[in-house]
Design an enzyme around this catalytic site. Structure first.
Site, PDB file in Angstrom:
ATOM      1  N   ASP A 207      -9.654   1.878   2.806  1.00 18.11           N
ATOM      2  CA  ASP A 207     -10.080   3.216   1.827  1.00 18.11           C
ATOM      3  C   ASP A 207     -11.020   4.481   1.681  1.00 18.11           C
ATOM      4  O   ASP A 207     -10.620   5.183   1.341  1.00 18.11           O
ATOM      5  CB  ASP A 207      -9.880   2.306   0.795  1.00 18.11           C
ATOM      6  CG  ASP A 207     -10.142   3.217  -0.978  1.00 18.11           C
ATOM      7  OD1 ASP A 207      -9.160   4.239  -0.804  1.00 18.11           O
ATOM      8  OD2 ASP A 207      -9.875   2.515  -1.785  1.00 18.11           O
TER       9      ASP A 207
ATOM     10  N   LYS B  79      -6.000  -0.569  -3.715  1.00 13.05           N
ATOM     11  CA  LYS B  79      -7.656  -0.379  -4.849  1.00 13.05           C
ATOM     12  C   LYS B  79      -6.474  -0.744  -5.914  1.00 13.05           C
ATOM     13  O   LYS B  79      -6.054  -1.333  -5.879  1.00 13.05           O
ATOM     14  CB  LYS B  79      -7.241   1.202  -5.334  1.00 13.05           C
ATOM     15  CG  LYS B  79      -7.300   1.734  -4.242  1.00 13.05           C
ATOM     16  CD  LYS B  79      -8.013   3.555  -5.105  1.00 13.05           C
ATOM     17  CE  LYS B  79      -9.234   4.737  -4.012  1.00 13.05           C
ATOM     18  NZ  LYS B  79     -10.313   4.556  -3.785  1.00 13.05           N
TER      19      LYS B  79
ATOM     20  N   ASP C 227      -6.247  12.942  -5.647  1.00 15.93           N
ATOM     21  CA  ASP C 227      -6.892  13.221  -3.591  1.00 15.93           C
ATOM     22  C   ASP C 227      -7.130  13.984  -2.778  1.00 15.93           C
ATOM     23  O   ASP C 227      -7.486  14.236  -1.876  1.00 15.93           O
ATOM     24  CB  ASP C 227      -6.780  11.403  -3.166  1.00 15.93           C
ATOM     25  CG  ASP C 227      -8.141  11.321  -2.859  1.00 15.93           C
ATOM     26  OD1 ASP C 227      -8.886  11.828  -3.018  1.00 15.93           O
ATOM     27  OD2 ASP C 227      -7.850   9.961  -1.778  1.00 15.93           O
TER      28      ASP C 227
ATOM     29  N   ARG D  72     -13.135  11.300   4.675  1.00 18.18           N
ATOM     30  CA  ARG D  72     -13.771  10.898   6.604  1.00 18.18           C
ATOM     31  C   ARG D  72     -12.781  10.857   7.680  1.00 18.18           C
ATOM     32  O   ARG D  72     -13.023  11.722   8.334  1.00 18.18           O
ATOM     33  CB  ARG D  72     -14.432  10.085   6.364  1.00 18.18           C
ATOM     34  CG  ARG D  72     -14.956   8.833   6.545  1.00 18.18           C
ATOM     35  CD  ARG D  72     -15.738   8.024   6.358  1.00 18.18           C
ATOM     36  NE  ARG D  72     -15.452   7.696   4.627  1.00 18.18           N
ATOM     37  CZ  ARG D  72     -16.829   7.019   4.328  1.00 18.18           C
ATOM     38  NH1 ARG D  72     -18.315   6.608   4.481  1.00 18.18           N
ATOM     39  NH2 ARG D  72     -16.489   6.410   2.611  1.00 18.18           N
TER      40      ARG D  72
END
Ligand code: BES
Ligand code: ZN
Ligand code: ZN
Length: 502
Positions: free
Chosen positions: A353, A283, A294, A357
């Site tokens: 990144d 990032k 997160d 999921r």
């Protein structure tokens, strides 16, 4: 903070500040019996000050008056509630939290004047819940690493005035419920605000173990890397591969009601990335700064489980967290690598990144394998969701209308903002991979929150499922209505309401 009730009228309570509430009506404030009593005690000074200040009872306006010994509280704060027709529970909570943020450093005790059911259109239960939650949330601080200013006061006592004996018992019950929700929100906020060097996967597991040891209705199983390998969690372990010094944990909290005979098992699942650097697809600095947040989904699950033995849902509930940071090292996943989830599906990693999921693929597979009859997940999943809905709203996706309606009702009850988004079947093809069953990155950028949700759907095996993308509301980049910069505790109230109804 203690919240108490008394039969005494507000002018006879010795608190640092007395709050008096007024609605707006016909472009001025609506008079109240309480106001007139206090004005009499202050020899007309209150009403004349309100006139001089052009106070009209507008929402969130206030006037403070010094009482010079004429009533017990040295300060009276008259607070506007706006027009009755615009008045909502969430607005009341916001007004109280704003007052608390303004006063908490200079005030030990606050007494709370009357807002009647008739004048407000809210029930006693709503009034007490919203006022209590407003004080508790507005007073929240995370000051583990800051020196305390010795001059600063702590808000320690809030007193509801003029509560008669018949109402007192119920009102005390509502206050207790508010304390409970706050306890869960506080744990969630604290975990999100804690630095990732402390709030590691092992730390989250320890929190889960402490929760389980506090009640015989809760059990916990914590799987380490080896345990996850045995279960075939190749997707989760792929993301954890770079993190050799901060090993992953898979956490399964299980609540079971006493003597439960049925076969339901509700799964609540939280994304638990304890820090998201982006991995090899690193990032930019600006986007990495707050990425200790997160694991806000995971933190909400722990918050809810910390009070679940009091909520006492009627059915079993499993809380699932795949906890790992997403780091960069010579063992990192690389774009083009293929991992295999617990349900046998293979995933091509195109962008490290898009890690959330991938970890959720195994959490969902685990939930299904362990008999989940419905699944709700909370995940700080995509920046796209923030582009779509801004900072305040979570996106809701679901494959089941009945479950979806229950969660929308729960969100309404807790005053949390959620907005339904479509699971567009035609976009499924965007997640196609040339070499694996599915790719973790969509082939075009547009609709990124939807394609992420469609990815997760591949792992729920058609069980009733609701997914919340909470990237926006889980964390506030600056001070906000109900608290300081940092973790907001989003989702906790909604899950508590949902579990109270199952
Ligand atoms: N954790 C982030 C999403 C996020 C962004 C949460 C900002 C909170 C605030 C997630 O893991 C991520 O990096 N998503 C990528 C996905 C992309 C690579 C497909 C994103 O949204 O940019
Ligand atoms: Zn990421
Ligand atoms: Zn992430």
């Amino acid at each position: 903070m203690q919240i108490e009730v008394t039969e005494n009228k507000i002018e006879n309570i010795s608190s640092d500040v007395a709050l008096v509430f007024l609605f707006q009506k016909n472009n001025t404030f609506a008079p109240s019996e309480e106001l007139e009593r206090i004005d009499k005690a202050l020899k007309g000074n209150l009403l004349s000050t309100l006139t001089l200040e052009h106070f009209k009872g507008k929402e969130e306006s206030s006037v403070t008056i010094f009482t010079h010994g004429k009533v017990l509280a040295p300060r009276i704060m008259v607070v506007g509630l706006g027009e009755k027709k615009d008045f909502t529970p969430a607005l009341l909570r916001k007004i109280i939290a704003a007052i608390t943020k303004k006063l908490h450093k200079s005030t030990n005790s606050i007494s709370v004047g009357e807002i009647s059911e008739e004048s407000s259109g809210l029930t006693h239960e709503e009034l007490v819940h919203m006022i209590s939650e407003g004080f508790l949330l507005g007073n929240y601080k995370f000051n583990v690493y800051q020196k305390k200013d010795p001059e600063e006061k702590e808000l320690e006592v809030v007193i509801f005035a003029n509560i008669n004996k018949t109402n007192a018992k119920n009102i005390k019950k509502y206050i207790e419920e508010s304390h409970r929700i706050f306890q869960a929100v506080k744990l969630t906020r604290d975990l999100v605000n804690e630095q990732s060097a402390i709030a590691t996967p092992a730390y989250l597991a320890k929190v889960a173990e402490d929760i389980a040891s506090s009640s015989d209705l809760i059990e916990v199983t914590v799987y380490d890397k080896k345990g996850c390998e045995k279960m075939g969690m190749g997707a989760f372990l792929g993301i954890a591969r770079a993190s050799t010094d901060v090993p992953p944990r898979f956490i399964h909290l299980q609540y079971t009601p006493k003597g439960y005979k049925g076969d339901k098992n509700v799964a609540i699942v939280g994304k638990g990335i304890t820090f998201d650097t982006g991995g090899i697809s690193i990032k930019p600095e600006k986007y990495m700064a707050d990425m200790k947040m997160d694991m806000a989904g995971a933190a909400a699950i722990l918050g809810v489980f910390s009070v679940i033995a009091h909520i006492k849902p009627n059915v079993p509930v499993m809380g699932l967290i795949a906890a790992t940071p997403n780091l960069i090292s010579s063992t990192s996943l690389l774009p083009g690598d293929v991992v295999k989830a617990m349900n046998g599906k293979t995933i091509e990693i195109l962008n490290t990144d898009a890690e959330g999921r991938v970890t959720l693929a195994d959490s969902m597979s685990y939930a299904v394998k362990n008999g989940a009859t419905e699944i709700v997940d909370l995940a700080t999943l995509t920046g796209s969701c923030m582009v779509a809905l801004g900072l305040d709203y979570a996106a809701l996706y679901s494959n089941n209308d009945e479950l979806k309606e229950r969660l929308l009702t729960a969100a309404k009850m807790s005053g949390e903002k959620v907005w339904e988004m479509p699971l567009v079947k035609e976009y499924k093809k965007l997640n196609k991979s040339a070499v694996a069953d599915i790719a973790n990155l969509e082939s075009i950028r547009w609709g990124g929150s939807i394609t992420a949700a469609l990815f997760i759907e591949e792992f729920v095996d058609e069980k009733p499922w609701v997914h919340f993308d909470i990237a926006g509301p889980a964390y506030s980049e600056s001070e906000f209505e109900l608290g300081p910069k940092g973790g907001t505790g989003f989702g906790v109230g909604m899950l508590i309401s949902y579990l109270s109804m199952v």
